[in-house]
Design a protein around this motif. Structure first.
Motif, PDB file in Angstrom:
ATOM      1  N   THR A 139      -3.017   6.631   5.060  1.00  0.00           N
ATOM      2  CA  THR A 139      -3.858   5.471   5.365  1.00  0.00           C
ATOM      3  C   THR A 139      -4.951   5.374   4.315  1.00  0.00           C
ATOM      4  O   THR A 139      -5.324   6.368   3.679  1.00  0.00           O
ATOM      5  N   TYR A 140      -5.470   4.169   4.155  1.00  0.00           N
ATOM      6  CA  TYR A 140      -6.503   3.915   3.153  1.00  0.00           C
ATOM      7  C   TYR A 140      -7.758   3.396   3.858  1.00  0.00           C
ATOM      8  O   TYR A 140      -7.683   2.536   4.737  1.00  0.00           O
ATOM      9  N   SER A 146      -9.819   0.547   7.962  1.00  0.00           N
ATOM     10  CA  SER A 146      -8.700   1.340   7.463  1.00  0.00           C
ATOM     11  C   SER A 146      -7.412   0.545   7.616  1.00  0.00           C
ATOM     12  O   SER A 146      -7.214  -0.142   8.623  1.00  0.00           O
ATOM     13  N   LEU A 198       0.848  -1.201   0.000  1.00  0.00           N
ATOM     14  CA  LEU A 198       0.000   0.000   0.000  1.00  0.00           C
ATOM     15  C   LEU A 198       0.885   1.252   0.000  1.00  0.00           C
ATOM     16  O   LEU A 198       0.865   2.055   0.928  1.00  0.00           O
ATOM     17  N   THR A 229      -8.002   7.549   0.363  1.00  0.00           N
ATOM     18  CA  THR A 229      -7.105   7.816   1.486  1.00  0.00           C
ATOM     19  C   THR A 229      -7.913   8.302   2.670  1.00  0.00           C
ATOM     20  O   THR A 229      -8.950   8.941   2.523  1.00  0.00           O
ATOM     21  N   ASP A 230      -7.399   8.005   3.844  1.00  0.00           N
ATOM     22  CA  ASP A 230      -8.092   8.344   5.094  1.00  0.00           C
ATOM     23  C   ASP A 230      -7.161   9.176   5.944  1.00  0.00           C
ATOM     24  O   ASP A 230      -6.049   8.779   6.235  1.00  0.00           O
ATOM     25  N   LEU A 275      -7.728   3.901  -4.661  1.00  0.00           N
ATOM     26  CA  LEU A 275      -8.189   3.705  -3.293  1.00  0.00           C
ATOM     27  C   LEU A 275      -8.450   5.051  -2.618  1.00  0.00           C
ATOM     28  O   LEU A 275      -7.892   6.092  -3.012  1.00  0.00           O
ATOM     29  N   THR A 321      -2.503   1.878  -6.120  1.00  0.00           N
ATOM     30  CA  THR A 321      -3.288   2.429  -5.006  1.00  0.00           C
ATOM     31  C   THR A 321      -3.968   3.745  -5.368  1.00  0.00           C
ATOM     32  O   THR A 321      -4.598   4.366  -4.512  1.00  0.00           O
ATOM     33  N   GLN A 373     -13.937  -1.087  -2.284  1.00  0.00           N
ATOM     34  CA  GLN A 373     -12.640  -0.834  -2.906  1.00  0.00           C
ATOM     35  C   GLN A 373     -11.714  -2.021  -2.669  1.00  0.00           C
ATOM     36  O   GLN A 373     -11.748  -2.653  -1.611  1.00  0.00           O
ATOM     37  N   SER A 389      -2.966   0.627   6.723  1.00  0.00           N
ATOM     38  CA  SER A 389      -1.795   1.430   6.396  1.00  0.00           C
ATOM     39  C   SER A 389      -0.557   0.560   6.584  1.00  0.00           C
ATOM     40  O   SER A 389      -0.502  -0.277   7.485  1.00  0.00           O
TER      41      SER A 389
END
Length: 898
Positions: A360-361, A523, A336, A351-352, A349, A346, A367, A525
């Protein structure tokens, strides 16, 4: 009044003299004056005492009884008349006048204004006298002395006045008082009627207080400190004549909280500026015990950083880079990474956390990403390690579906899962199916862990360490053994390709259409796979370590009577002691520290809990927990700038040897000095160059991809020696990654070469971007255009020694610097200009000879040496075309040194 006796001889008779005078008077004629003198034989008569009243500021005195003098000589003229009254006493401001001489009536009056406030009563003597024996007042007679008492009547001329303009009182919350305080007013009038205060009144509206006639203020209801801690009311006063005070007084009522044991002197919000080191959290804090005698106390300070990045402020580098920084062996694969360059799977995807925190994803059940085959780690046999950060909550529904974090399944034909990591009903499950080539017996295949951390919606660091048949789970550095292990048969070997996915499992066979299934909701990462086991607990601790935490300033000054414990994560401080003052002093030394150069802004929550014991008792008082917030302010964001040549020109024949694309590359990072300027406005303020690390740089090929076997980007492995850098190459470009300094990145990128064995394009364009903190800070996009010359007519020079080589053309970009920077031209530029002028003279001479007819048949080509093709663009370069002298001269005139 009396008789005199006279002996008259010779008769020897004894006779009174009055009889003799009477007989003489009757026989002799007398005058009126002699007759009056003989008749004023009585004194005037008045009362023995008088009482009078006079109203201040008037002159009339009202006497009781009235002032009247009588004389028994009346009606004899003069002798029986009253001519005056005499007031004795110098301090008596009064006088008496005769109103009627015959009747003796008189009046007492003041000689001037009488002030009751100066003297309220007077006492003096008064006498009356008659007119005597004639007009000239001979032989007057005075009466006896009478005492006169005069009282002064008061007038209400003064208003009440308060003794203080402001009064202060205090009450304890929850208590009703009969009297909180007393206000007092006075009046300067002399009489009790007008000098006494008969009434007080509160003039403020809607108050919880009342006042009585004596000025005592009380509260009519219980008061709350939390609701209102201070009251301000206005009070006036009235005298008994109902005259009001000209100025009200202000009364301040302060509400004191009930003495409750607890911490005092602390702030609910503490601001933290990045780069300031440690900051004391409670510099004035102390514990209130309400006079309780404490024998032992324990205080716990806990820092909660769940709102910052992955559970706390950690370095935002990729997991692969962190493993290298922490000393783990190389070979890990980041599944990732930040979407960039060749690592583009990625990009789709979500992101968070945004750009201010870790990369972070967030997976919402829709997804997933396919890992390219060239990225998938190979030869994962009986030893490998999976690491990831995960934040996950309970799944909806009673029978939740499997949620796959990582899955390696058949790409086509079948749906066999070779290994996978998934969550099912708040249980973490790792599946590992070995091949028949490794073993043909019934072997452990599924490992189950049931932990609260899996569904607590907080970030946790998971490590799956495989040493088949043993699989160990580390959660935040703590080891957990599986509660359940199920066995299964190995998978039959086949030639079916496998597909590695993140966020779901790939179902490529036994379905009408290949698709993703078992989507993950949560989430992730830093998901990596690395051959081999994890090395040590030290590396695990390094990988999950926070860059922020609690600290104790000068712990050696706490003394031996205070014991303290700081957990490895520095998120918890526990202090114990017997002395309250020493505990207060120890707590004042607790500080917050964040060692990141660019920390994540936002709130960090603090919680302080306390346990207290008293002498002879287990627990004497209860101290409530308190909560505070450390607010990390926005850091000064770096601005990464890349500069260099924008255009290169080279013959196509020279590309086979390779072209150094970025020989004059420069990378700098600056921040705006915070002097009232905003961090986002790069147009104003002073720039300051800073030193920090980069974590990847991407060289992208714009336009058509590089043709396999014909074109490539090359970088010799020796260029990476002594550096924490690696690179990946593909037809779309090259990615150089790893946490290292800007200078190391610059040095490596300058050695990247572009080769073309059969160039057909006339232009090739490359774009370079660099990143810090896994894409949190991205540089500007630097673009380089390579112009490829496919045919060029050769020219023979008369002087072959001085013949100008066919230099590639380098055009430098225009760089606009901040006002706080100065563009310094290297001293070498001057020497280069001199050499160019000399070369120009040679060129002019050559042109002259080339234009002669006898030299025309000697023209031939001169190939460009490699060292000239890689001309460093950092110095001034000039293109000289012997066939276009005028244009060359014009270009030299136009070129100006900055």
């Amino acid at each position: 009044e009396f008789d005199l006796f006279v002996i008259w001889p010779p008769f020897s008779l004894k006779l009174p003299i009055s009889l003799i005078f009477l007989s003489v008077l009757h026989s002799l004629p007398l005058s009126p004056v002699l007759l009056s003198a003989l008749m004023n034989k009585h004194k005037p008569w008045i009362e023995s005492s008088y009482h009078g009243i006079i109203t201040e500021n008037t002159d009339a005195v009202l006497l009781d009884p009235p002032l009247v003098a009588l004389d028994k000589d009346a009606p004899v003229p003069y002798a029986g008349e009253i001519c005056g009254f005499h007031v004795q006493g110098l301090s008596a401001p009064f006088e008496a006048v005769v109103l009627n001489r015959t009747s003796g009536e008189g009046r007492l009056r003041a000689r001037g204004p009488i002030d009751c406030e100066r003297q309220r009563e007077f006492t003096f003597i008064i006498q009356a006298h008659d007119c005597g024996t004639g007009p000239k007042g001979h032989a007057k007679k005075r009466s006896h002395k009478a005492v006169v008492h005069v009282q002064v009547g008061d007038v209400n001329e003064f208003s009440p006045v308060f003794g203080q303009l402001e009064y202060h009182g205090s009450v304890t919350e929850g208590k009703v008082y009969d009297s909180i305080l007393q206000v007092q007013a006075s009046d300067q009038d002399c009489s009790p009627q007008y000098s006494q205060i008969c009434n007080y009144q509160i003039t403020s509206q809607d108050t919880a207080f009342a006042i009585d006639r004596n000025g005592n203020i009380r509260n009519t209801e219980s008061l709350s400190f939390d609701k209102k801690s201070h009251y301000k009311i206005r009070v006036t006063a009235f005298d008994c004549g109902q005259k009001r005070a000209t100025q009200d007084t202000v009364v301040h009522i302060h509400v004191k909280p009930i003495c409750k044991p607890g911490w005092q002197g602390w702030s609910k919000l503490v601001d933290y500026e990045p780069g300031m080191g440690g900051k004391l959290l409670f510099p004035k804090m102390h514990l209130e015990t309400c006079a309780g005698s404490v024998s032992w106390i324990r205080t716990t300070v806990e820092l909660e950083t769940s709102g910052a990045g992955r559970g706390c402020d950690r370095q935002s580098y990729s997991e692969r880079s962190l493993q290298k920084l922490c000393g783990a062996s190389s070979g890990s694969t980041d599944l990732l990474p930040a979407p960039s360059g060749v690592f583009n799977w990625t990009a789709t995807l979500v992101t968070d956390g945004g750009r201010d925190s870790d990369l972070t994803y967030r997976f919402d059940g829709r997804q997933a990403a396919k890992i390219p085959d060239w990225v998938v780690p190979q030869n994962l046999t009986h030893q490998f390690t999976i690491t990831t950060w995960m934040k996950h909550g309970p799944s909806p529904g009673q029978r939740a579906e499997k949620e796959t974090l990582l899955c390696n399944s058949d790409k086509t034909e079948m749906n066999r899962h070779h290994y996978s990591l998934y969550v099912h009903n708040c249980r973490l499950v790792f599946l590992l199916r070995t091949d028949y080539t490794q073993t043909d017996s019934f072997r452990p295949a599924e490992f189950h862990w049931k932990l609260e951390q899996i569904c607590d919606k907080e970030w946790h660091y998971y490590i799956i360490s495989v040493d088949f048949p043993v699989v160990t789970l580390y959660v935040d550095g703590v080891t957990f053994d599986p509660y359940l292990v199920t066995d299964d048969w190995p998978i039959h070997s086949s030639q079916i390709d496998v597909q590695l996915t993140v966020g779901a499992c790939w179902q490529g066979g036994e379905v009408s259409k290949a698709k993703f299934t078992q989507y993950f909701r949560g989430s992730l990462s830093g998901l990596t796979i690395r051959p081999g086991k994890i090395e040590s607990q030290k590396i695990i601790s390094c990988l999950q370590s926070c860059k922020e935490g609690l600290d104790i300033t000068s712990p050696e000054s706490l003394g031996q009577r205070i014991k303290f414990h700081l957990n490895p994560a520095q998120s918890l401080v526990v202090m114990e002691g017997e002395d309250l003052e020493q505990m207060n002093a120890a707590l004042r030394k607790v500080s917050y520290i964040n060692s990141r150069q660019f920390p994540t802004k936002g709130a960090r929550h603090l919680r302080i809990s306390t346990a207290v014991q008293c002498f002879g008792e287990d627990v004497c008082i209860s101290v409530p927990d308190i909560e505070a917030v450390v607010m990390v302010m926005q850091p000064s964001e770096p601005r990464i700038t890349i500069s260099g040549a924008e255009h290169l020109t080279i013959p196509a024949s020279d590309l086979a040897l390779g072209l150094s694309l970025f020989r004059d590359l420069h990378i700098i990072s600056t921040v705006i000095k915070s002097d009232g300027q905003t961090n986002t406005d790069h147009r104003s303020g002073a720039f300051k160059e800073i030193t920090h690390n980069l974590d990847y740089c991407d060289i992208m090929v714009l336009g058509e991809e590089l043709r396999a076997g014909l074109e490539s980007l090359e970088l010799h492995h020796s260029a990476l020696s002594g550096k924490h850098l690696e690179y990946a190459n593909s037809s779309t470009g090259m990615s150089i990654y790893g946490v290292d300094s800007i200078s190391h990145y610059t040095e490596v990128i300058r050695q990247v070469r572009y080769q073309s064995r059969q160039a057909v394009d006339s232009v090739r364009t490359f774009r370079l971007t660099c990143s810090e903190l896994n894409g949190r800070y991205i540089s500007d996009q630097y673009t380089l255009q390579v112009n490829i010359l496919h045919s060029e007519e050769a020219i023979e020079h008369v002087n072959h020694v001085m013949a100008p080589p066919k230099y590639m053309q380098i055009i430098h970009p225009t760089v606009i610097e901040s006002n706080s920077y100065s563009s310094v031209v290297p001293a070498v530029a001057t020497a280069v200009i001199v050499l160019c002028i000399a070369a120009l003279l040679v060129a002019l001479l050559s042109v002259y000879r080339l234009n002669q007819p006898e030299n025309q048949e000697h023209i031939h080509k001169h190939p460009l040496p490699e060292k000239q093709a890689d001309c460093d663009g950092s110095s001034l370069s000039i293109t000289v075309n012997p066939l276009e002298v005028r244009q060359t001269i014009y270009m030299l005139k136009q070129h100006k040194t900055p």
